[in-house]
Motif scaffolding. Structure first.
Motif, short mmCIF file in Angstrom:
data_model
loop_
_atom_site.label_atom_id
_atom_site.label_comp_id
_atom_site.label_asym_id
_atom_site.label_seq_id
_atom_site.Cartn_x
_atom_site.Cartn_y
_atom_site.Cartn_z
N LYS A 149 -41.94 83.05 -108.09
CA LYS A 149 -40.49 82.88 -107.95
C LYS A 149 -39.99 81.75 -108.85
CE LYS A 149 -39.68 84.78 -103.46
NZ LYS A 149 -38.39 85.33 -103.15
N ASP A 150 -38.75 81.90 -109.29
CA ASP A 150 -38.08 80.89 -110.12
C ASP A 150 -37.80 79.65 -109.26
OD1 ASP A 150 -36.44 79.42 -111.80
OD2 ASP A 150 -35.21 81.12 -112.36
N THR A 151 -38.12 78.47 -109.75
CA THR A 151 -37.91 77.22 -109.00
C THR A 151 -36.55 76.58 -109.27
OG1 THR A 151 -38.97 75.87 -110.70
CG2 THR A 151 -40.38 76.70 -108.91
N PHE A 152 -35.74 77.16 -110.15
CA PHE A 152 -34.49 76.55 -110.57
C PHE A 152 -33.60 76.11 -109.40
CE2 PHE A 152 -29.96 76.96 -111.62
CZ PHE A 152 -29.86 75.96 -112.56
N ALA A 153 -33.40 76.96 -108.42
CA ALA A 153 -32.50 76.64 -107.30
C ALA A 153 -33.24 76.05 -106.10
CB ALA A 153 -31.73 77.89 -106.88
N MET A 154 -34.52 75.79 -106.23
CA MET A 154 -35.30 75.24 -105.11
C MET A 154 -35.28 73.71 -105.14
SD MET A 154 -38.57 77.72 -104.85
CE MET A 154 -38.39 79.49 -104.86
N GLU A 155 -35.51 73.14 -103.98
CA GLU A 155 -35.56 71.68 -103.85
C GLU A 155 -37.01 71.23 -103.74
OE1 GLU A 155 -32.92 70.03 -101.01
OE2 GLU A 155 -31.27 71.31 -101.65
N THR A 156 -37.33 70.16 -104.44
CA THR A 156 -38.69 69.64 -104.46
C THR A 156 -38.89 68.60 -103.37
OG1 THR A 156 -38.72 69.95 -106.86
CG2 THR A 156 -40.42 68.53 -105.94
N ASP A 157 -40.02 68.70 -102.69
CA ASP A 157 -40.40 67.72 -101.68
C ASP A 157 -41.22 66.64 -102.39
OD1 ASP A 157 -42.22 66.51 -99.56
OD2 ASP A 157 -41.04 67.86 -98.32
N CYS A 158 -41.32 65.48 -101.80
CA CYS A 158 -42.13 64.41 -102.39
C CYS A 158 -43.61 64.63 -102.15
CB CYS A 158 -41.69 63.05 -101.85
SG CYS A 158 -41.87 62.90 -100.08
N GLN A 159 -43.95 65.57 -101.26
CA GLN A 159 -45.35 65.84 -100.94
C GLN A 159 -46.04 66.55 -102.10
OE1 GLN A 159 -45.99 67.41 -97.05
NE2 GLN A 159 -47.86 68.44 -97.63
N LYS A 160 -47.21 66.02 -102.49
CA LYS A 160 -48.01 66.61 -103.56
C LYS A 160 -49.37 66.97 -102.96
CE LYS A 160 -45.73 64.22 -107.29
NZ LYS A 160 -45.83 63.26 -108.36
N PRO A 161 -49.55 68.26 -102.62
CA PRO A 161 -50.80 68.69 -101.98
C PRO A 161 -52.05 68.37 -102.78
CG PRO A 161 -49.18 70.44 -101.97
CD PRO A 161 -48.62 69.33 -102.81
N SER A 162 -51.94 68.34 -104.08
CA SER A 162 -53.12 68.07 -104.91
C SER A 162 -53.61 66.63 -104.74
CB SER A 162 -52.83 68.38 -106.37
OG SER A 162 -51.61 67.81 -106.77
N GLU A 163 -52.78 65.76 -104.19
CA GLU A 163 -53.19 64.38 -103.95
C GLU A 163 -53.91 64.22 -102.62
OE1 GLU A 163 -49.65 62.03 -104.29
OE2 GLU A 163 -49.58 62.24 -106.47
N HIS A 164 -53.79 65.22 -101.73
CA HIS A 164 -54.40 65.18 -100.40
C HIS A 164 -55.05 66.52 -100.09
CE1 HIS A 164 -52.22 61.44 -99.82
NE2 HIS A 164 -51.15 62.05 -100.27
N PRO A 165 -56.13 66.86 -100.76
CA PRO A 165 -56.73 68.18 -100.60
C PRO A 165 -57.26 68.50 -99.20
CG PRO A 165 -58.12 66.78 -101.94
CD PRO A 165 -56.85 66.03 -101.70
N GLU A 166 -57.51 67.48 -98.40
CA GLU A 166 -58.03 67.71 -97.05
C GLU A 166 -56.93 68.08 -96.05
OE1 GLU A 166 -56.50 63.69 -97.27
OE2 GLU A 166 -57.84 64.76 -98.60
N ALA A 167 -55.68 67.86 -96.38
CA ALA A 167 -54.55 68.11 -95.48
C ALA A 167 -53.91 69.46 -95.79
CB ALA A 167 -53.52 67.00 -95.64
N LEU A 168 -53.04 69.90 -94.89
CA LEU A 168 -52.24 71.10 -95.15
C LEU A 168 -51.43 70.86 -96.42
CD1 LEU A 168 -50.75 71.88 -91.62
CD2 LEU A 168 -52.49 73.20 -92.84
N TRP A 169 -51.21 71.86 -97.21
CA TRP A 169 -50.44 71.68 -98.45
C TRP A 169 -48.94 71.65 -98.18
CZ3 TRP A 169 -46.87 75.25 -100.05
CH2 TRP A 169 -46.98 76.55 -99.56
#
Length: 93
Positions: free
Chosen positions: A54-74
């Motif tokens: 999906k196109d991300t143009f109209a989506m809002e970004t969260d500050c959460q970066k799953p790649s920084e916490h691989p053991e947690a839910l993404w």
């Protein structure tokens, strides 16, 4: 996998604020939670497409970066029912 960020597909205003980080009085509801790679060479910008395409143009970004916490839910646990199945399948493989 590179840096991944959480992005929100947002509904139009309909009631009280229901998403994190929104401005007071802002009335938006998270419709779907997606995962997206960051833009190439720009780790602070979301890439053009989510992992499900999906196109991300109209989506809002969260500050959460799953790649920084691989053991947690993404995704944020409060949005478990709104997680995109296709993005989740990519993130859990």
């Amino acid at each position: 996998m590179g840096t991944i960020v959480v992005v929100y597909e947002i509904d139009k205003p309909v009631g009280p604020r229901t998403r994190p980080g929104g401005a007071p009085g802002e009335a938006r509801t998270v419709r779907r939670v997606h995962a997206a790679p960051t833009a190439p060479g720009t780790p602070t910008a979301t890439g053009p497409r989510t992992l499900c395409g999906k196109d991300t143009f109209a989506m809002e970004t969260d500050c959460q970066k799953p790649s920084e916490h691989p053991e947690a839910l993404w995704y944020p646990a409060q949005y478990a029912s709104a997680v995109c199945r296709d993005c989740d399948a990519v993130m859990t493989t």
